[in-house]
Design a protein around this motif. Structure first.
Motif, PDB file in Angstrom:
ATOM      1  N   MET B   1       0.851  -1.197   0.000  1.00  0.00           N
ATOM      2  CA  MET B   1       0.000   0.000   0.000  1.00  0.00           C
ATOM      3  C   MET B   1       0.878   1.235   0.000  1.00  0.00           C
ATOM      4  O   MET B   1       1.921   1.246   0.628  1.00  0.00           O
ATOM      5  CB  MET B   1      -0.866  -0.011   1.248  1.00  0.00           C
ATOM      6  CG  MET B   1      -2.173   0.677   1.029  1.00  0.00           C
ATOM      7  SD  MET B   1      -3.572  -0.447   1.214  1.00  0.00           S
ATOM      8  CE  MET B   1      -3.141  -1.862   0.230  1.00  0.00           C
ATOM      9  N   GLU B 417      -4.979  -3.415   5.732  1.00  0.00           N
ATOM     10  CA  GLU B 417      -5.798  -4.603   5.449  1.00  0.00           C
ATOM     11  C   GLU B 417      -7.222  -4.211   5.068  1.00  0.00           C
ATOM     12  O   GLU B 417      -7.836  -4.785   4.176  1.00  0.00           O
ATOM     13  CB  GLU B 417      -5.841  -5.533   6.668  1.00  0.00           C
ATOM     14  CG  GLU B 417      -4.565  -6.297   6.917  1.00  0.00           C
ATOM     15  CD  GLU B 417      -4.114  -7.154   5.722  1.00  0.00           C
ATOM     16  OE1 GLU B 417      -4.974  -7.790   5.079  1.00  0.00           O
ATOM     17  OE2 GLU B 417      -2.907  -7.151   5.433  1.00  0.00           O
ATOM     18  N   GLN B 418      -7.732  -3.204   5.786  1.00  0.00           N
ATOM     19  CA  GLN B 418      -9.097  -2.740   5.512  1.00  0.00           C
ATOM     20  C   GLN B 418      -9.193  -2.161   4.102  1.00  0.00           C
ATOM     21  O   GLN B 418     -10.140  -2.438   3.362  1.00  0.00           O
ATOM     22  CB  GLN B 418      -9.443  -1.678   6.553  1.00  0.00           C
ATOM     23  CG  GLN B 418     -10.904  -1.324   6.626  1.00  0.00           C
ATOM     24  CD  GLN B 418     -11.119  -0.234   7.661  1.00  0.00           C
ATOM     25  OE1 GLN B 418     -10.433  -0.150   8.663  1.00  0.00           O
ATOM     26  NE2 GLN B 418     -12.085   0.615   7.423  1.00  0.00           N
ATOM     27  N   PHE B 420      -7.179  -2.849   1.599  1.00  0.00           N
ATOM     28  CA  PHE B 420      -6.995  -3.946   0.651  1.00  0.00           C
ATOM     29  C   PHE B 420      -8.297  -4.721   0.465  1.00  0.00           C
ATOM     30  O   PHE B 420      -8.696  -5.057  -0.651  1.00  0.00           O
ATOM     31  CB  PHE B 420      -5.884  -4.888   1.134  1.00  0.00           C
ATOM     32  CG  PHE B 420      -5.701  -6.094   0.256  1.00  0.00           C
ATOM     33  CD1 PHE B 420      -5.263  -5.961  -1.051  1.00  0.00           C
ATOM     34  CD2 PHE B 420      -5.971  -7.369   0.737  1.00  0.00           C
ATOM     35  CE1 PHE B 420      -5.103  -7.067  -1.869  1.00  0.00           C
ATOM     36  CE2 PHE B 420      -5.819  -8.485  -0.073  1.00  0.00           C
ATOM     37  CZ  PHE B 420      -5.383  -8.336  -1.378  1.00  0.00           C
ATOM     38  N   TYR B 421      -8.973  -4.950   1.579  1.00  0.00           N
ATOM     39  CA  TYR B 421     -10.255  -5.663   1.525  1.00  0.00           C
ATOM     40  C   TYR B 421     -11.245  -4.929   0.618  1.00  0.00           C
ATOM     41  O   TYR B 421     -11.915  -5.535  -0.210  1.00  0.00           O
ATOM     42  CB  TYR B 421     -10.815  -5.777   2.944  1.00  0.00           C
ATOM     43  CG  TYR B 421     -12.118  -6.533   3.062  1.00  0.00           C
ATOM     44  CD1 TYR B 421     -12.154  -7.914   2.966  1.00  0.00           C
ATOM     45  CD2 TYR B 421     -13.317  -5.856   3.284  1.00  0.00           C
ATOM     46  CE1 TYR B 421     -13.347  -8.603   3.082  1.00  0.00           C
ATOM     47  CE2 TYR B 421     -14.514  -6.541   3.406  1.00  0.00           C
ATOM     48  CZ  TYR B 421     -14.529  -7.918   3.309  1.00  0.00           C
ATOM     49  OH  TYR B 421     -15.703  -8.601   3.420  1.00  0.00           O
ATOM     50  N   MET B 422     -11.311  -3.621   0.783  1.00  0.00           N
ATOM     51  CA  MET B 422     -12.259  -2.842  -0.017  1.00  0.00           C
ATOM     52  C   MET B 422     -11.834  -2.781  -1.477  1.00  0.00           C
ATOM     53  O   MET B 422     -12.661  -2.815  -2.382  1.00  0.00           O
ATOM     54  CB  MET B 422     -12.396  -1.440   0.570  1.00  0.00           C
ATOM     55  CG  MET B 422     -12.998  -1.473   1.963  1.00  0.00           C
ATOM     56  SD  MET B 422     -12.775   0.055   2.856  1.00  0.00           S
ATOM     57  CE  MET B 422     -14.303   0.858   2.479  1.00  0.00           C
ATOM     58  N   GLN B 423     -10.513  -2.694  -1.701  1.00  0.00           N
ATOM     59  CA  GLN B 423     -10.020  -2.709  -3.083  1.00  0.00           C
ATOM     60  C   GLN B 423     -10.354  -4.022  -3.766  1.00  0.00           C
ATOM     61  O   GLN B 423     -10.685  -4.062  -4.942  1.00  0.00           O
ATOM     62  CB  GLN B 423      -8.505  -2.511  -3.102  1.00  0.00           C
ATOM     63  CG  GLN B 423      -8.071  -1.065  -2.971  1.00  0.00           C
ATOM     64  CD  GLN B 423      -6.580  -0.948  -3.152  1.00  0.00           C
ATOM     65  OE1 GLN B 423      -5.825  -1.289  -2.264  1.00  0.00           O
ATOM     66  NE2 GLN B 423      -6.152  -0.467  -4.299  1.00  0.00           N
ATOM     67  N   GLN B 424     -10.286  -5.127  -2.995  1.00  0.00           N
ATOM     68  CA  GLN B 424     -10.590  -6.435  -3.566  1.00  0.00           C
ATOM     69  C   GLN B 424     -12.044  -6.498  -4.024  1.00  0.00           C
ATOM     70  O   GLN B 424     -12.412  -7.319  -4.840  1.00  0.00           O
ATOM     71  CB  GLN B 424     -10.295  -7.537  -2.543  1.00  0.00           C
ATOM     72  CG  GLN B 424      -9.845  -8.851  -3.171  1.00  0.00           C
ATOM     73  CD  GLN B 424     -10.844  -9.446  -4.133  1.00  0.00           C
ATOM     74  OE1 GLN B 424     -12.008  -9.666  -3.774  1.00  0.00           O
ATOM     75  NE2 GLN B 424     -10.424  -9.689  -5.374  1.00  0.00           N
ATOM     76  N   ARG B 425     -12.865  -5.596  -3.539  1.00  0.00           N
ATOM     77  CA  ARG B 425     -14.250  -5.583  -4.005  1.00  0.00           C
ATOM     78  C   ARG B 425     -14.460  -4.618  -5.167  1.00  0.00           C
ATOM     79  O   ARG B 425     -15.576  -4.415  -5.630  1.00  0.00           O
ATOM     80  CB  ARG B 425     -15.186  -5.214  -2.846  1.00  0.00           C
ATOM     81  CG  ARG B 425     -15.123  -6.189  -1.670  1.00  0.00           C
ATOM     82  CD  ARG B 425     -15.394  -7.626  -2.096  1.00  0.00           C
ATOM     83  NE  ARG B 425     -15.424  -8.532  -0.958  1.00  0.00           N
ATOM     84  CZ  ARG B 425     -14.589  -9.545  -0.777  1.00  0.00           C
ATOM     85  NH1 ARG B 425     -13.644  -9.787  -1.670  1.00  0.00           N
ATOM     86  NH2 ARG B 425     -14.692 -10.316   0.288  1.00  0.00           N
ATOM     87  N   GLY B 426     -13.360  -3.956  -5.586  1.00  0.00           N
ATOM     88  CA  GLY B 426     -13.450  -3.119  -6.779  1.00  0.00           C
ATOM     89  C   GLY B 426     -13.301  -1.628  -6.553  1.00  0.00           C
ATOM     90  O   GLY B 426     -13.269  -0.852  -7.500  1.00  0.00           O
ATOM     91  N   LEU B 427     -13.228  -1.212  -5.282  1.00  0.00           N
ATOM     92  CA  LEU B 427     -13.111   0.218  -5.023  1.00  0.00           C
ATOM     93  C   LEU B 427     -11.650   0.654  -5.190  1.00  0.00           C
ATOM     94  O   LEU B 427     -10.743  -0.072  -4.808  1.00  0.00           O
ATOM     95  CB  LEU B 427     -13.554   0.532  -3.589  1.00  0.00           C
ATOM     96  CG  LEU B 427     -14.985   0.148  -3.243  1.00  0.00           C
ATOM     97  CD1 LEU B 427     -15.240   0.324  -1.754  1.00  0.00           C
ATOM     98  CD2 LEU B 427     -15.952   1.010  -4.028  1.00  0.00           C
ATOM     99  N   SER B 428     -11.446   1.829  -5.743  1.00  0.00           N
ATOM    100  CA  SER B 428     -10.084   2.344  -5.845  1.00  0.00           C
ATOM    101  C   SER B 428      -9.607   2.708  -4.440  1.00  0.00           C
ATOM    102  O   SER B 428     -10.406   2.820  -3.511  1.00  0.00           O
ATOM    103  CB  SER B 428     -10.050   3.581  -6.734  1.00  0.00           C
ATOM    104  OG  SER B 428     -10.688   4.649  -6.083  1.00  0.00           O
ATOM    105  N   GLU B 429      -8.301   2.923  -4.312  1.00  0.00           N
ATOM    106  CA  GLU B 429      -7.748   3.237  -2.999  1.00  0.00           C
ATOM    107  C   GLU B 429      -8.406   4.491  -2.409  1.00  0.00           C
ATOM    108  O   GLU B 429      -8.757   4.530  -1.234  1.00  0.00           O
ATOM    109  CB  GLU B 429      -6.235   3.436  -3.128  1.00  0.00           C
ATOM    110  CG  GLU B 429      -5.505   3.247  -1.826  1.00  0.00           C
ATOM    111  CD  GLU B 429      -4.004   3.410  -1.987  1.00  0.00           C
ATOM    112  OE1 GLU B 429      -3.514   3.456  -3.127  1.00  0.00           O
ATOM    113  OE2 GLU B 429      -3.335   3.515  -0.958  1.00  0.00           O
ATOM    114  N   LEU B 435     -14.725   5.990   1.786  1.00  0.00           N
ATOM    115  CA  LEU B 435     -15.820   5.216   2.375  1.00  0.00           C
ATOM    116  C   LEU B 435     -15.530   4.907   3.849  1.00  0.00           C
ATOM    117  O   LEU B 435     -16.421   4.971   4.697  1.00  0.00           O
ATOM    118  CB  LEU B 435     -16.023   3.924   1.576  1.00  0.00           C
ATOM    119  CG  LEU B 435     -17.352   3.189   1.770  1.00  0.00           C
ATOM    120  CD1 LEU B 435     -18.521   4.059   1.359  1.00  0.00           C
ATOM    121  CD2 LEU B 435     -17.378   1.888   0.983  1.00  0.00           C
ATOM    122  N   SER B 436     -14.275   4.606   4.160  1.00  0.00           N
ATOM    123  CA  SER B 436     -13.894   4.348   5.552  1.00  0.00           C
ATOM    124  C   SER B 436     -14.156   5.573   6.426  1.00  0.00           C
ATOM    125  O   SER B 436     -14.675   5.466   7.531  1.00  0.00           O
ATOM    126  CB  SER B 436     -12.400   4.037   5.668  1.00  0.00           C
ATOM    127  OG  SER B 436     -12.111   2.847   5.053  1.00  0.00           O
TER     128      SER B 436
END
Lengths: 328, 469
Positions: B1, B417-418, B420-429, B435-436
């Motif tokens: 990251m 990690e959080q 990365f988790y969200m990126q794995q669902r398609g959201l950009s960094e 969103l966080s």
């Protein structure tokens, strides 16, 4: 990573062609024409005689049914070639080769520390791991060059072993943001369609509707977390799903529900790599193929019966089959 | 990251523009008795106000900068270079048509007339030192509600105005309240008669357009017995090369059983010193609620307070602060319990991005002779980068036996990690970060009026855009 405009222009028509190919492939799949094309290479064996005796080996004679299919297969699979992965200079995965075509479920089994979860994270693009050699192609495209979010949007899904909590962000809002990231800029997701689909999938997974207004994974039980992962899988409709220890921490009822969810998603458009420690899960999600991973590489591959044999004989037995010792 | 930050190029396009100045009245740079007299002359102040201003000036000059506890950055303010009064020299208008074109253009770009039509009961728009527009919906005015600029208030309604003016926040409260007392101009005066409940919010919009300028509005809101009112203020300024000063004083008076809700969403440019004193007085069974969103500015020092003077009075502060690179949000709340069975609630959430710094200062005071007082304080900080900073300075004095106080504080970080988790669902960094952060403030934002929560979410998204590599 910014994508140059030109390649973006080229990508659209290319993807269209690929989707056409995918359809042909899907038709082949349903007609039963396609068996074991581009099948995973045999695991390294200590002797050829042993291989000849091994009845669980996939039927390789059908490979030459039609070379044309090979092209389709290449375009419609997750293709991991000779992958080496290091963490802090230590090699965890050491030359792993595996192909997961769409429409098939491949189970990847192995003892603790064999590198299964590392593989899962690298496929998804976790920044803490270095790929030192090898490549991964998803439908012919070099996966390792893409950012994690691009991989996801192009159809790769990872169900996490330990999903992160996102305080204050509800499941409904999170999934909506995730789906929104997949529609072209300027277009809005239709809210009513979205909720209809969400409720339908939740019903399938036996989830209460009140779940949607809870923050993602916050205060979830182990079973709830895993069900939430499968719900996301169902909503995002990827081409390839890697399920990392989805059975860990589940009681038998939760396991059945999750398995039911995964089974209902099986079909010609989805390739699943099912990472698990125990044979138990495979009683409920019956894989097409089983691979055994020890010491960072695959030591045995076979049909679903391999899992039972492994259960009976243990990982030491699997390890014996390796060309070189898994642990030096 | 990517961990390195470059919290630059934030899009403040909505507020970052200015038109050439056309001021008729200008007190010139620097502060002296002459400046104060000039302001009094221009505004045709009555004698008691002239005297009030001069006392303010004297106190301001006597008091030291509070750098012994607050940021040394205060020393960067050059009081001799600031212009203390600028006005177009026209009366406050009742309709947008009459407002001078260049000023009207400014407010139209900020969307104020449109918002007025949509959901507001009344609007006041202040341009530099003076209110240029002030209007209240006819139905609201007919109920006896007064909503005018402070100058007009002290002239036309002296009997109500003078009774409360400077009573909740005395001249000598602090150096900046003294400065405001000397040169105040603009701000709102609101009076809500007994039993009148104003359904829609009244809004004031404060706009700084001139460089090297100080804005010193003064707001006084009086809610008479059993009445209810919501007031919202918005603030913007373009980004100039030299620091701008905004130093307001806001006094709220909620009489028996009245309710006042005061909402601030400020989006100052990153070189505004925002040093504001805000305090409310709650009589028996009355309620004062501050909703305070601090985005932008170079240094904000603001601690909205409630003095609960009557039995069963309630005080509440909900505050969100977002400190980006080069910014220091020094915010908090003060709850002074001065009667039995009074209850107060403080919820503060701060977000630090890049090298930004967020400070929470809270004061809860319950003296020994009181019974059944309650305070609840929650203060949560979110750190985005490893260079971000947060400080918490709670000062809680609760004496006596029958009182209860509860303090909770947390510091959390958006983990790799959080993301990365969200990126794995398609959201950009950047989307994941945003969103966080929205999730972090979500339970608080839900308590805001719709229009403001939407605006706030948008502002947070804009702030987050530049914050990831």
């Amino acid at each position: 990573m910014p994508v140059p405009r030109l390649s973006r222009c080229l990508w659209r028509p290319m993807r269209f062609c690929l989707s056409l190919l995918a359809r042909v492939q899907a038709a082949n799949w349903t007609l039963g024409l396609y068996h074991g094309v581009g099948r995973n290479p045999p695991a390294p064996r200590s002797s050829d005689t042993k291989r000849a005796r091994d009845s669980r080996e996939p039927n390789r004679s059908q490979i030459c049914r039609s070379d044309v299919y090979l092209l389709f297969a290449f375009m419609n699979e997750l293709n991991i070639e000779n992958l080496h992965i290091a963490v802090n200079g230590q090699e965890i995965v050491r030359g792993l080769t595996l192909r997961v075509p769409r429409g098939e479920v491949h189970a990847l089994m192995g003892p603790n520390g064999s590198g299964k979860s590392t593989l899962a994270k690298v496929l998804a693009g976790h920044p803490d791991y270095q790929v030192t050699a090898g490549r991964v192609l998803m439908d012919g495209e070099n996966l390792l060059e893409l950012e994690p979010d691009e991989r996801a949007r192009r159809g790769l899904f990872l169900a996490f072993q330990y999903p992160s909590e996102i305080p204050g962000v509800t499941i409904a809002n999170f999934l909506r943001a995730a789906l929104q990231s997949r529609v072209p800029e300027g277009e809005e997701l239709e809210a009513t369609d979205y909720y209809a689909k969400l409720y339908e999938k939740m019903e399938l997974l036996g989830m209460d509707r009140s779940f949607t207004s809870r923050a993602v994974n916050e205060g979830f039980s182990g079973g709830e977390k895993k069900r939430a992962e499968i719900l996301q899988l169902a909503m995002l409709e990827p081409k390839y799903a890697v399920l990392d220890e989805t059975d860990s921490g589940l009681d038998i009822d939760a396991l059945k529900t999750v398995a039911h969810g995964v089974n209902s998603l099986r079909g010609p458009d989805l390739g699943i790599l099912l990472i698990t420690h125990y044979q138990r899960l495979l009683n409920y999600i019956v894989p097409d193929y089983v691979h055994v991973m020890v010491g960072g590489r695959i030591v045995r591959s076979g049909r679903k019966e391999l899992a039972l044999e492994l259960e009976e004989r243990g990982y030491d037995w699997a390890r014996e089959g390796a060309v070189e010792p898994a642990f030096r | 990251m990517k961990t390195e930050t470059s919290a630059v190029n934030i899009d403040r396009s909505k507020g970052d523009f200015f038109y050439p100045e056309a001021h008729v009245r200008d007190a010139g740079a620097g502060l002296s008795e002459r400046t104060v007299r000039y302001i009094s002359d221009v505004k045709e102040d009555p004698d008691w106000v002239r005297e009030f201003r001069l006392r303010g000036l004297k106190t301001f000059l006597e008091k030291p900068l509070p750098t012994h506890w607050a940021s040394k950055d205060l020393e960067a303010i050059d009081f001799d270079k600031i212009r203390y009064y600028l006005s177009p020299g026209t009366e406050t208008k009742r309709s947008w048509e009459e407002v001078p074109d260049d000023i009207k253009r400014t407010f139209e770009r900020l969307g104020i007339p449109e918002q007025e039509r949509k959901f507001l009961a009344g609007v006041e728009a202040q341009f530099d030192s003076e209110a240029v527009y002030s209007n209240i919906k006819k139905a609201v005015g007919e109920q006896g509600v007064i909503f005018v600029g402070s100058t007009e208030g002290l002239k036309n309604y002296p009997e109500i105005f003078r009774k409360w003016f400077g009573k909740v926040i005395p001249i000598a409260d602090n150096k900046f309240s003294a400065l405001n007392s000397a040169v105040f101009s603009g701000g709102s005066f609101i009076y809500v008669p007994p039993g009148v409940k104003v359904k829609h919010p009244l809004q004031a919009y404060f706009r700084i357009n001139a460089e090297n300028f100080g804005q010193f509005e003064r707001t006084l809101i009086i809610a008479d017995e059993g009445s209810e009112v919501t007031y919202m203020e918005g603030c913007t300024a373009p980004k100039f090369n030299t620091p701008t000063l905004h130093s307001a004083v806001v006094e709220l008076v909620a009489l028996k059983g009245a309710k006042i809700q005061y909402i601030t969403v400020q989006n100052w440019a990153s070189n505004v010193f925002n040093l504001v004193t805000k305090r409310g007085l709650a009589q028996e069974n009355a309620e004062v609620k501050w909703i305070d969103c601090n985005i932008g500015s170079r240094l904000t020092m603001k601690y909205p307070s409630v003095i609960m003077k009557g039995r069963k009075a309630r005080g509440e502060v909900l505050s969100i602060a977002l400190a980006n690179d080069g910014q220091h949000q020094d915010t908090g709340a003060k709850m002074i319990h001065a009667a039995d069975e009074t209850t107060s609630n403080i919820i503060s959430k701060s977000i630090s991005i890049g090298k930004g710094r967020a400070t929470y200062r809270g004061l809860v005071h319950v003296p020994k002779h009181l019974k059944n007082c309650k305070n609840n304080t929650e203060c949560d900080a979110l750190l985005i980068n490893s260079t971000s900073r947060t400080d918490t300075y709670p000062a809680i004095t609760v004496r006596g036996t029958g009182n209860a106080v509860q303090h909770e504080a947390s510091v959390s970080q958006v983990s790799a990690e959080q993301i990365f988790y969200m990126q794995q669902r398609g959201l950009s960094e950047a989307q994941a970060m945003s969103l966080s952060v929205n999730g972090f403030v979500n339970d608080l934002v839900r308590q805001f009026p719709m229009e403001y929560s939407v605006e706030l979410k948008r502002l947070i998204e804009l702030e987050m855009e530049g914050s990831v590599g």
